[in-house]
Scaffold this motif. Structure first.
Motif, PDB file in Angstrom:
ATOM      1  N   ILE A   6       0.713  -1.306 -12.199  1.00 31.54           N
ATOM      2  CA  ILE A   6       0.742  -1.873 -10.861  1.00 31.54           C
ATOM      3  C   ILE A   6       1.832  -1.166 -10.082  1.00 31.54           C
ATOM      4  O   ILE A   6       2.929  -0.924 -10.579  1.00 31.54           O
ATOM      5  N   ASN A   7       1.504  -0.805  -8.845  1.00 27.96           N
ATOM      6  CA  ASN A   7       2.457  -0.076  -8.004  1.00 27.96           C
ATOM      7  C   ASN A   7       3.764  -0.824  -7.828  1.00 27.96           C
ATOM      8  O   ASN A   7       4.851  -0.234  -7.877  1.00 27.96           O
ATOM      9  N   GLU A   8       3.677  -2.126  -7.592  1.00 28.28           N
ATOM     10  CA  GLU A   8       4.866  -2.903  -7.253  1.00 28.28           C
ATOM     11  C   GLU A   8       5.922  -2.878  -8.356  1.00 28.28           C
ATOM     12  O   GLU A   8       7.119  -2.966  -8.077  1.00 28.28           O
ATOM     13  N   ALA A   9       5.485  -2.741  -9.605  1.00 27.03           N
ATOM     14  CA  ALA A   9       6.431  -2.725 -10.722  1.00 27.03           C
ATOM     15  C   ALA A   9       7.344  -1.506 -10.639  1.00 27.03           C
ATOM     16  O   ALA A   9       8.538  -1.589 -10.946  1.00 27.03           O
ATOM     17  N   PHE A  10       6.800  -0.370 -10.226  1.00 28.57           N
ATOM     18  CA  PHE A  10       7.622   0.837 -10.104  1.00 28.57           C
ATOM     19  C   PHE A  10       8.669   0.666  -9.007  1.00 28.57           C
ATOM     20  O   PHE A  10       9.813   1.109  -9.154  1.00 28.57           O
ATOM     21  N   TRP A  11       8.272   0.045  -7.927  1.00 32.54           N
ATOM     22  CA  TRP A  11       9.208  -0.198  -6.825  1.00 32.54           C
ATOM     23  C   TRP A  11      10.327  -1.132  -7.263  1.00 32.54           C
ATOM     24  O   TRP A  11      11.508  -0.869  -6.997  1.00 32.54           O
ATOM     25  N   ILE A  12       9.974  -2.244  -7.893  1.00 31.65           N
ATOM     26  CA  ILE A  12      10.993  -3.214  -8.322  1.00 31.65           C
ATOM     27  C   ILE A  12      11.952  -2.563  -9.307  1.00 31.65           C
ATOM     28  O   ILE A  12      13.179  -2.708  -9.197  1.00 31.65           O
ATOM     29  N   MET A 256      15.396 -14.086  -5.955  1.00 31.47           N
ATOM     30  CA  MET A 256      13.990 -14.424  -5.780  1.00 31.47           C
ATOM     31  C   MET A 256      13.474 -13.925  -4.438  1.00 31.47           C
ATOM     32  O   MET A 256      12.371 -13.369  -4.347  1.00 31.47           O
ATOM     33  N   SER A 257      14.268 -14.091  -3.385  1.00 37.51           N
ATOM     34  CA  SER A 257      13.834 -13.644  -2.055  1.00 37.51           C
ATOM     35  C   SER A 257      13.707 -12.127  -1.997  1.00 37.51           C
ATOM     36  O   SER A 257      12.782 -11.596  -1.376  1.00 37.51           O
ATOM     37  N   MET A 258      14.606 -11.397  -2.674  1.00 37.57           N
ATOM     38  CA  MET A 258      14.534  -9.940  -2.683  1.00 37.57           C
ATOM     39  C   MET A 258      13.313  -9.454  -3.454  1.00 37.57           C
ATOM     40  O   MET A 258      12.612  -8.522  -3.024  1.00 37.57           O
ATOM     41  N   ILE A 259      13.036 -10.073  -4.587  1.00 36.38           N
ATOM     42  CA  ILE A 259      11.866  -9.689  -5.381  1.00 36.38           C
ATOM     43  C   ILE A 259      10.589  -9.889  -4.576  1.00 36.38           C
ATOM     44  O   ILE A 259       9.729  -8.998  -4.502  1.00 36.38           O
ATOM     45  N   PHE A 260      10.453 -11.050  -3.954  1.00 33.85           N
ATOM     46  CA  PHE A 260       9.252 -11.338  -3.176  1.00 33.85           C
ATOM     47  C   PHE A 260       9.146 -10.413  -1.966  1.00 33.85           C
ATOM     48  O   PHE A 260       8.048  -9.984  -1.592  1.00 33.85           O
ATOM     49  N   ALA A 261      10.271 -10.094  -1.340  1.00 32.76           N
ATOM     50  CA  ALA A 261      10.253  -9.188  -0.189  1.00 32.76           C
ATOM     51  C   ALA A 261       9.811  -7.789  -0.611  1.00 32.76           C
ATOM     52  O   ALA A 261       9.026  -7.138   0.100  1.00 32.76           O
ATOM     53  N   ILE A 262      10.308  -7.320  -1.755  1.00 27.31           N
ATOM     54  CA  ILE A 262       9.913  -5.998  -2.251  1.00 27.31           C
ATOM     55  C   ILE A 262       8.415  -5.951  -2.521  1.00 27.31           C
ATOM     56  O   ILE A 262       7.721  -5.004  -2.132  1.00 27.31           O
ATOM     57  N   ILE A 263       7.889  -6.996  -3.163  1.00 24.92           N
ATOM     58  CA  ILE A 263       6.451  -7.035  -3.443  1.00 24.92           C
ATOM     59  C   ILE A 263       5.656  -7.115  -2.146  1.00 24.92           C
ATOM     60  O   ILE A 263       4.643  -6.414  -1.987  1.00 24.92           O
ATOM     61  N   ALA A 264       6.103  -7.939  -1.212  1.00 28.84           N
ATOM     62  CA  ALA A 264       5.386  -8.118   0.055  1.00 28.84           C
ATOM     63  C   ALA A 264       5.303  -6.813   0.839  1.00 28.84           C
ATOM     64  O   ALA A 264       4.287  -6.537   1.491  1.00 28.84           O
ATOM     65  N   ILE A 265       6.349  -6.017   0.781  1.00 31.06           N
ATOM     66  CA  ILE A 265       6.362  -4.745   1.520  1.00 31.06           C
ATOM     67  C   ILE A 265       5.561  -3.677   0.783  1.00 31.06           C
ATOM     68  O   ILE A 265       4.731  -2.983   1.376  1.00 31.06           O
ATOM     69  N   THR A 266       5.782  -3.561  -0.513  1.00 31.67           N
ATOM     70  CA  THR A 266       5.197  -2.440  -1.253  1.00 31.67           C
ATOM     71  C   THR A 266       3.728  -2.635  -1.610  1.00 31.67           C
ATOM     72  O   THR A 266       3.038  -1.658  -1.901  1.00 31.67           O
ATOM     73  N   MET A 267       3.221  -3.862  -1.559  1.00 32.30           N
ATOM     74  CA  MET A 267       1.820  -4.056  -1.911  1.00 32.30           C
ATOM     75  C   MET A 267       0.889  -3.487  -0.842  1.00 32.30           C
ATOM     76  O   MET A 267      -0.311  -3.346  -1.069  1.00 32.30           O
ATOM     77  N   THR A 268       1.444  -3.127   0.303  1.00 34.34           N
ATOM     78  CA  THR A 268       0.633  -2.512   1.357  1.00 34.34           C
ATOM     79  C   THR A 268       0.728  -0.988   1.327  1.00 34.34           C
ATOM     80  O   THR A 268       0.101  -0.317   2.143  1.00 34.34           O
ATOM     81  N   ILE A 269       1.516  -0.432   0.393  1.00 36.56           N
ATOM     82  CA  ILE A 269       1.684   1.016   0.289  1.00 36.56           C
ATOM     83  C   ILE A 269       0.790   1.523  -0.839  1.00 36.56           C
ATOM     84  O   ILE A 269       0.955   1.146  -2.001  1.00 36.56           O
ATOM     85  N   ASP A 270      -0.157   2.383  -0.500  1.00 37.71           N
ATOM     86  CA  ASP A 270      -1.161   2.810  -1.474  1.00 37.71           C
ATOM     87  C   ASP A 270      -0.600   3.708  -2.562  1.00 37.71           C
ATOM     88  O   ASP A 270      -0.989   3.591  -3.730  1.00 37.71           O
ATOM     89  N   VAL A 272       2.725   5.410  -4.641  1.00 39.71           N
ATOM     90  CA  VAL A 272       4.144   5.312  -4.978  1.00 39.71           C
ATOM     91  C   VAL A 272       4.787   6.674  -4.716  1.00 39.71           C
ATOM     92  O   VAL A 272       4.343   7.680  -5.273  1.00 39.71           O
ATOM     93  N   PRO A 273       5.818   6.745  -3.869  1.00 35.94           N
ATOM     94  CA  PRO A 273       6.455   8.034  -3.587  1.00 35.94           C
ATOM     95  C   PRO A 273       7.044   8.670  -4.844  1.00 35.94           C
ATOM     96  O   PRO A 273       7.413   7.980  -5.800  1.00 35.94           O
ATOM     97  N   VAL A 274       7.139   9.992  -4.832  1.00 35.18           N
ATOM     98  CA  VAL A 274       7.657  10.733  -5.976  1.00 35.18           C
ATOM     99  C   VAL A 274       9.067  10.267  -6.325  1.00 35.18           C
ATOM    100  O   VAL A 274       9.414  10.119  -7.505  1.00 35.18           O
ATOM    101  N   PHE A 275       9.890  10.029  -5.304  1.00 32.00           N
ATOM    102  CA  PHE A 275      11.274   9.601  -5.543  1.00 32.00           C
ATOM    103  C   PHE A 275      11.316   8.306  -6.338  1.00 32.00           C
ATOM    104  O   PHE A 275      12.098   8.169  -7.292  1.00 32.00           O
TER     105      PHE A 275
END
Length: 355
Positions: A6-12, A256-270, A272-275
């Protein structure tokens, strides 16, 4: 089971890793510029550190989220053996090396190594917490499956709040053992992190529903980190809470708020950037190595504290990746600095699937 991601896991994972490095880079800066930083610079650095404290508890959350997604009913044979080899052994190795790095004699180094390994007395203590939750996952998953998420989360939150509040708002008895427990000994027992574990479990089991709820309430979700960090600032300025770490009781809401915010933002990004992929791949290596680099960083007189912070932060993160890449060519290096994590190609990423 086929490997899914899942993309969001890499972001978190990447953001949490960078957050942990941020807190330690601030510590190094404040230590090296203790008498030369002006009040504004010092306060800004302290604010940055508080904002980054969500990193370690976010790792606890992510670890259980991925376990709940990948192993909803049982863990496979060899589960613990693999994690002992590539998590616990590096924890011990780095704990010993760091003990002797910060010590001035063999006797002191041996004493520090004992504290690091058996009491979680260095920054690698997170590994001891994760292992407790591996065991709890095996023991509790059949119960968590049948319990009401609302009730389980409420109980876990209450336990976590009471546990942290006890150490946040009381003073230790006048002896060395109690002082150590109140200083950092209470960090290791799972009770101080139980809410993140239970939250991770139910978010992992119901990830699609979670994303739907976050999408429906996105504006509110993105506002929560600002409100929760404002609460932390107020508690600091009013000196109601003196604890300077991620083990503050108010960090439960902020994390909790940071985790949910990260998921909310990144779930719309198709994609995952190389970085982010690179940081995620080397996250465990960065976690284990970066403090060595920071410890060896001298004061640089021509840099002001803020520029110095940025410089040592980039050197610590970048240097950890380079060193990990070089050491990965050496046999058995994974037992010293851990393994690099699997980072898939874009075609392998499947939105909303477990990893």
């Amino acid at each position: 089971m086929s490997k899914q991601f899942i993309n969001e896991a890499f972001w978190i994972r990447a953001i949490a890793c960078l957050a942990v490095a941020t807190t330690h880079a601030v510590d190094t800066t404040l230590a090296n510029y203790e008498y030369s930083a002006n009040q504004l610079e010092e306060h800004l650095l302290i604010l940055i550190r508080f904002m980054a404290y969500f990193g370690t508890p976010a790792f606890v959350f992510l670890s259980e989220l991925l376990l709940a997604r990948s192993y909803p009913n049982y863990v496979p044979q060899g589960f613990f053996k693999k994690r002992i080899k590539f998590l616990l052994i590096p924890f011990i190795s780095i704990g010993i090396l760091f003990a002797f790095l910060i010590s001035h004699s063999w006797q002191e180094g041996l004493r520090q190594a004992f504290v690091h390994i058996f009491l979680g007395g260095y920054y690698g203590y997170f590994i001891l917490i994760i292992f407790q939750f591996y065991i709890l996952h095996v023991l509790l998953q059949k119960y968590l499956r049948n319990w009401s998420p609302k009730i389980a989360l409420s109980i876990a939150f209450a336990i976590n709040v009471l546990y942290l509040s006890f150490f946040n708002f009381t003073e230790p008895m006048n002896n060395a053992a109690a002082e150590y427990i109140w200083l950092r000994g209470y960090w290791v027992p799972f009770l101080g992190w139980i809410f993140y574990f239970v939250l991770g479990y139910y978010c992992g089991k119901n990830f699609e529903i979670l994303k739907e709820k976050l999408f429906e309430n996105k504006k509110k979700i993105l506002l929560l980190p600002f409100l929760s960090i404002a609460l932390i600032v107020v508690l600091v300025l009013t000196e109601i809470l003196h604890v300077v770490s991620s083990k503050r009781v108010d960090m439960l809401l902020y994390t909790m708020s940071m985790i949910f915010a990260i998921i909310a933002i990144t779930m719309t990004i198709d994609r995952v950037p190389v970085f982010i992929k690179i940081i995620s791949k080397y996250s465990f290596n960065i976690y284990l190595i970066h403090k060595f680099i920071l410890y060896l960083m001298p004061t640089i007189d021509f840099l002001n504290p803020l520029l110095y912070f940025v410089f040592v932060y980039m050197v610590a993160v970048g240097g950890s990746i380079i060193l990990a890449k070089l050491l990965s060519k050496v046999k058995f290096s994974q037992y010293l600095i851990g393994k690099q994590l699997v980072v898939p190609n874009d075609s392998d990423l499947s939105r909303g699937k477990g990893s």
